[in-house]
Enzyme design. Structure first.
Site, PDB file in Angstrom:
ATOM      1  N   CYS A 149       0.885  -1.158   0.000  1.00  0.00           N
ATOM      2  CA  CYS A 149       0.000   0.000   0.000  1.00  0.00           C
ATOM      3  C   CYS A 149       0.926   1.212   0.000  1.00  0.00           C
ATOM      4  CB  CYS A 149      -0.970  -0.007   1.183  1.00  0.00           C
ATOM      5  SG  CYS A 149      -0.185   0.024   2.810  1.00  0.00           S
ATOM      6  N   ARG A 150       0.415   2.378   0.237  1.00  0.00           N
ATOM      7  CA  ARG A 150       1.256   3.581   0.137  1.00  0.00           C
ATOM      8  C   ARG A 150       2.418   3.574   1.134  1.00  0.00           C
ATOM      9  NH1 ARG A 150       0.098   8.922  -2.265  1.00  0.00           N
ATOM     10  NH2 ARG A 150      -1.386   7.504  -3.182  1.00  0.00           N
TER      11      ARG A 150
END
Length: 197
Positions: free
Chosen positions: A102-103
Site C-alpha cells: 500500500c502507500r
C-alpha cells in the site's frame, strides 16, 4: 527490482496500481506501448518502463489491484479479505512469490498480510500480528482501528470455519481470541514506545 527479488504477484491495496503511466497510450498494443512511435506521448520519456501497469500488461507480473480502500478509518477490507487470501494462496500454490503493498506499508498491506497469516497458519489475530510485525524488523505496523476490527471479525469467521458444526470446538477456537477493548489496549501498549513523548 521486483524481478530481482523473484516477485511474481503483487497485491496493491488502495493504490490503483493498474493505472497507465502518463507517458503511455493505454489503447496501444502491449508490444508497442513501450516504444517510441505513434503510441508514445511526446516529451514524457520511455513508455511506462517498470510500472506495475506495464509489467502486468506484458505478462511479467500478476497484479490484484484492490481499489477504493483508503487508510482513513472509514473504509473497510472486510468483504475483500477472503478473495485476497484465496488469490495469494493460489499464487503461492503455483510457485509464485507475492508482494503486498500500500502507500506506506503500515496499515492496509499489514492488514492483508495478517489476514493471510491467520488463515494460512490457523493462528489467532494476536499471534499473526506478532509474526508479521517481527518480519518488519524496526518498521512499525499499525492497521487503523477499523481494519483491526475487520481482522477481529475475520478471526471469528475463520474459527467458525475450522469448528464446522462442533459447538465445543468453536468454543475452544474462540477462547484463543481477545475481546475488542483488550486487543485495542494491547496494540496501543505495543506501539507506545514509538509515539512522540
Amino acid at each position: 527490482m521486483l524481478h530481482a527479488l523473484g516477485i511474481t504477484h503483487v497485491v496493491s491495496v488502495g493504490e490503483c496500481a493498474l493505472v497507465p503511466p502518463s507517458n503511455v497510450d493505454p489503447s496501444a498494443p502491449a508490444s508497442t506501448s513501450c516504444t517510441v512511435g505513434p503510441h508514445f506521448i511526446a516529451g514524457k520519456g520511455p513508455g511506462g518502463h517498470g510500472s506495475l501497469w506495464m509489467e502486468e500488461r506484458e505478462g511479467r507480473i500478476k497484479v490484484l489491484d484492490i481499489k477504493g480502500v483508503c487508510d482513513d478509518g472509514i473504509d473497510t477490507l472486510e468483504p475483500q479479505l477472503e478473495p485476497i487470501c484465496d488469490w495469494i494462496e493460489k499464487a503461492r500454490a503455483e510457485g509464485g512469490k507475492v508482494l503486498v503493498h500500500c502507500r506506506v506499508g503500515v496499515s492496509r498491506s499489514a492488514t492483508v498480510t495478517i489476514a493471510y497469516v491467520m488463515k494460512h497458519l490457523s493462528l489467532p489475530l494476536v499471534d499473526a500480528y506478532l509474526i508479521v510485525r517481527s518480519r518488519r524488523l524496526s518498521v512499525l505496523i499499525q492497521p487503523n482501528m477499523r481494519l483491526l476490527y475487520n481482522l477481529l471479525g475475520w478471526e471469528v469467521k475463520l474459527a467458525r470455519e475450522r469448528a464446522g458444526d462442533d459447538p465445543e470446538r468453536l468454543r475452544q477456537e474462540l477462547a484463543r481470541s481477545l475481546n475488542w477493548p483488550y486487543l485495542a489496549k494491547e496494540v496501543h501498549l505495543l506501539n507506545e514506545k514509538y509515539l512522540p513523548a
